[in-house]
Design a protein around this motif. Structure first.
Motif, short mmCIF file in Angstrom:
data_model
loop_
_atom_site.label_atom_id
_atom_site.label_comp_id
_atom_site.label_asym_id
_atom_site.label_seq_id
_atom_site.Cartn_x
_atom_site.Cartn_y
_atom_site.Cartn_z
N UNK A 15 0.83 -1.21 0.00
CA UNK A 15 0.00 0.00 0.00
C UNK A 15 0.86 1.26 0.00
N UNK A 16 0.30 2.32 -0.56
CA UNK A 16 0.90 3.66 -0.48
C UNK A 16 -0.20 4.58 0.02
N UNK A 17 0.04 5.24 1.13
CA UNK A 17 -0.94 6.16 1.71
C UNK A 17 -0.33 7.56 1.68
N UNK A 18 -1.05 8.49 1.06
CA UNK A 18 -0.55 9.86 0.94
C UNK A 18 -1.59 10.82 1.52
N UNK A 19 -1.16 11.63 2.46
CA UNK A 19 -1.99 12.65 3.09
C UNK A 19 -1.25 13.97 3.05
N UNK A 20 -1.95 15.05 2.71
CA UNK A 20 -1.30 16.36 2.76
C UNK A 20 -2.35 17.44 2.99
N UNK A 32 -5.91 13.34 0.08
CA UNK A 32 -5.77 12.02 0.69
C UNK A 32 -5.97 10.96 -0.38
N UNK A 33 -5.05 10.01 -0.44
CA UNK A 33 -5.15 8.96 -1.44
C UNK A 33 -4.51 7.68 -0.91
N UNK A 34 -5.12 6.55 -1.26
CA UNK A 34 -4.57 5.24 -0.93
C UNK A 34 -4.42 4.48 -2.24
#
Length: 166
Positions: free
Chosen positions: A20-25, A90-92
Protein backbone atom coordinates in the motif's frame (compact mmCIF):
# COMPACT_ATOMS: atom_id res chain seq x y z
CA UNK A 1 10.64 -23.18 1.56
CA UNK A 2 9.01 -26.10 3.33
CA UNK A 3 6.08 -23.88 4.31
CA UNK A 4 4.99 -23.88 0.64
CA UNK A 5 4.49 -27.62 0.96
CA UNK A 6 2.57 -27.26 4.23
CA UNK A 7 -1.16 -26.96 4.75
CA UNK A 8 -3.64 -25.74 2.12
CA UNK A 9 -3.86 -22.16 3.42
CA UNK A 10 -0.10 -21.75 3.36
CA UNK A 11 -0.06 -22.90 -0.27
CA UNK A 12 -2.88 -20.51 -1.26
CA UNK A 13 -1.43 -17.46 0.49
CA UNK A 14 2.20 -18.06 -0.42
CA UNK A 15 3.98 -15.78 -2.89
CA UNK A 16 1.54 -12.87 -2.48
CA UNK A 17 2.90 -9.35 -2.01
CA UNK A 18 0.70 -6.49 -0.84
CA UNK A 19 2.13 -2.97 -1.10
CA UNK A 20 0.00 0.00 0.00
CA UNK A 21 0.90 3.66 -0.48
CA UNK A 22 -0.94 6.16 1.71
CA UNK A 23 -0.55 9.86 0.94
CA UNK A 24 -1.99 12.65 3.09
CA UNK A 25 -1.30 16.36 2.76
CA UNK A 26 -2.77 19.68 3.72
CA UNK A 27 -4.21 22.05 1.14
CA UNK A 28 -1.91 24.05 -1.09
CA UNK A 29 -1.91 27.85 -0.76
CA UNK A 30 -2.59 30.29 -3.60
CA UNK A 31 -3.00 34.05 -4.04
CA UNK A 32 -6.49 35.48 -4.29
CA UNK A 33 -6.67 38.20 -6.94
CA UNK A 34 -9.21 40.77 -8.12
CA UNK A 35 -8.67 40.25 -11.87
CA UNK A 36 -9.06 44.05 -12.11
CA UNK A 37 -6.20 46.55 -12.43
CA UNK A 38 -7.08 48.38 -9.21
CA UNK A 39 -3.60 49.84 -8.53
CA UNK A 40 -3.05 51.04 -12.14
CA UNK A 41 0.15 49.05 -12.71
CA UNK A 42 -1.10 47.71 -16.07
CA UNK A 43 -1.54 44.18 -14.71
CA UNK A 44 -4.73 42.66 -13.37
CA UNK A 45 -3.11 39.36 -12.35
CA UNK A 46 -1.30 40.68 -9.26
CA UNK A 47 -3.88 42.90 -7.54
CA UNK A 48 -5.28 41.55 -4.29
CA UNK A 49 -8.67 42.48 -2.85
CA UNK A 50 -9.51 44.31 0.36
CA UNK A 51 -10.68 42.31 3.35
CA UNK A 52 -13.86 43.67 4.96
CA UNK A 53 -14.77 43.26 8.64
CA UNK A 54 -17.34 40.55 7.84
CA UNK A 55 -14.73 38.49 5.96
CA UNK A 56 -15.92 39.22 2.43
CA UNK A 57 -13.52 40.44 -0.22
CA UNK A 58 -13.91 43.43 -2.53
CA UNK A 59 -11.98 45.58 -5.04
CA UNK A 60 -10.46 48.80 -3.63
CA UNK A 61 -12.30 51.83 -4.95
CA UNK A 62 -15.71 50.18 -5.24
CA UNK A 63 -18.57 51.45 -3.01
CA UNK A 64 -18.18 50.23 0.56
CA UNK A 65 -14.69 48.88 -0.01
CA UNK A 66 -12.38 51.77 0.80
CA UNK A 67 -10.80 54.48 -1.33
CA UNK A 68 -8.94 53.81 -4.56
CA UNK A 69 -6.30 56.47 -3.89
CA UNK A 70 -4.61 56.80 -0.48
CA UNK A 71 -1.95 59.52 0.10
CA UNK A 72 -1.59 60.10 -3.64
CA UNK A 73 -1.03 56.40 -4.41
CA UNK A 74 -3.34 53.77 -5.78
CA UNK A 75 -4.54 51.44 -3.03
CA UNK A 76 -3.27 47.89 -2.81
CA UNK A 77 -5.55 45.24 -1.38
CA UNK A 78 -5.39 44.51 2.33
CA UNK A 79 -5.60 40.74 1.89
CA UNK A 80 -2.24 39.05 2.39
CA UNK A 81 -0.44 36.68 0.04
CA UNK A 82 -1.30 32.97 -0.07
CA UNK A 83 -4.61 33.42 1.75
CA UNK A 84 -6.38 31.00 -0.60
CA UNK A 85 -6.18 27.30 0.21
CA UNK A 86 -7.17 24.17 -1.68
CA UNK A 87 -8.79 21.36 0.30
CA UNK A 88 -6.59 18.63 1.78
CA UNK A 89 -5.35 15.67 -0.27
CA UNK A 90 -5.77 12.02 0.69
CA UNK A 91 -5.15 8.96 -1.44
CA UNK A 92 -4.57 5.24 -0.93
CA UNK A 93 -2.92 3.22 -3.70
CA UNK A 94 -2.63 -0.56 -3.49
CA UNK A 95 -0.58 -3.14 -5.37
CA UNK A 96 -1.13 -6.90 -5.10
CA UNK A 97 1.30 -9.31 -6.75
CA UNK A 98 1.14 -13.09 -6.95
CA UNK A 99 4.21 -15.05 -8.07
CA UNK A 100 3.91 -18.38 -9.85
CA UNK A 101 7.15 -20.36 -9.89
CA UNK A 102 8.19 -22.76 -12.65
CA UNK A 103 11.21 -24.68 -11.50
CA UNK A 104 14.04 -22.81 -9.82
CA UNK A 105 14.78 -20.23 -12.53
CA UNK A 106 11.45 -19.10 -13.95
CA UNK A 107 8.74 -17.02 -12.30
CA UNK A 108 5.58 -15.31 -13.57
CA UNK A 109 4.31 -12.34 -11.54
CA UNK A 110 0.65 -11.35 -11.97
CA UNK A 111 0.16 -7.74 -10.85
CA UNK A 112 -2.97 -5.79 -9.97
CA UNK A 113 -2.84 -2.11 -8.96
CA UNK A 114 -5.48 0.38 -7.95
CA UNK A 115 -4.88 4.11 -7.58
CA UNK A 116 -7.13 6.31 -5.38
CA UNK A 117 -8.67 3.15 -3.91
CA UNK A 118 -11.53 4.94 -2.11
CA UNK A 119 -12.26 7.19 -5.13
CA UNK A 120 -11.93 10.38 -3.05
CA UNK A 121 -12.34 13.75 -4.78
CA UNK A 122 -8.98 15.51 -4.51
CA UNK A 123 -8.89 19.14 -5.56
CA UNK A 124 -5.92 19.95 -7.80
CA UNK A 125 -6.54 23.69 -8.12
CA UNK A 126 -9.07 26.37 -7.30
CA UNK A 127 -10.17 29.63 -8.86
CA UNK A 128 -8.01 32.54 -7.61
CA UNK A 129 -10.68 35.20 -8.32
CA UNK A 130 -12.18 36.92 -5.29
CA UNK A 131 -15.71 36.68 -6.76
CA UNK A 132 -15.45 32.88 -6.78
CA UNK A 133 -14.06 32.93 -3.23
CA UNK A 134 -17.01 35.05 -2.02
CA UNK A 135 -19.52 32.86 -3.89
CA UNK A 136 -18.02 29.62 -2.54
CA UNK A 137 -18.43 30.98 1.02
CA UNK A 138 -16.19 28.51 2.85
CA UNK A 139 -13.28 29.36 5.11
CA UNK A 140 -10.56 27.27 6.69
CA UNK A 141 -10.09 27.31 10.45
CA UNK A 142 -6.86 29.32 10.13
CA UNK A 143 -8.55 32.32 8.45
CA UNK A 144 -7.69 31.27 4.91
CA UNK A 145 -10.26 31.04 2.14
CA UNK A 146 -11.40 28.12 0.03
CA UNK A 147 -12.55 28.76 -3.53
CA UNK A 148 -14.45 27.03 -6.31
CA UNK A 149 -12.50 23.93 -7.43
CA UNK A 150 -11.37 24.15 -11.07
CA UNK A 151 -9.46 20.86 -11.47
CA UNK A 152 -9.30 17.48 -9.76
CA UNK A 153 -6.75 14.70 -9.54
CA UNK A 154 -7.57 11.36 -11.19
CA UNK A 155 -10.47 9.22 -9.93
CA UNK A 156 -10.03 5.53 -9.07
CA UNK A 157 -8.01 3.69 -11.70
CA UNK A 158 -7.07 0.04 -12.13
CA UNK A 159 -4.00 -1.39 -13.82
CA UNK A 160 -3.13 -5.02 -14.47
CA UNK A 161 0.05 -6.60 -15.73
CA UNK A 162 2.29 -9.62 -15.91
CA UNK A 163 6.06 -9.95 -15.58
CA UNK A 164 8.09 -12.99 -16.58
CA UNK A 165 11.41 -13.46 -14.76
CA UNK A 166 14.01 -15.85 -16.13
Amino acid sequence: MSWRNGNTWAKILSDFTIAPIIELSSGRPFNIITNVDANNDQSSQTDRPNLLDDGTLCVPGTPGCGPLIIDGRFATGSLGRNMGLTHGFASVDMRVTRAFRFGERFRLDIIGEVFNLFNRFNEASASPFFTDVNAFGERAGNGRYFSRPTAAYDPRQFQFGAKFNF
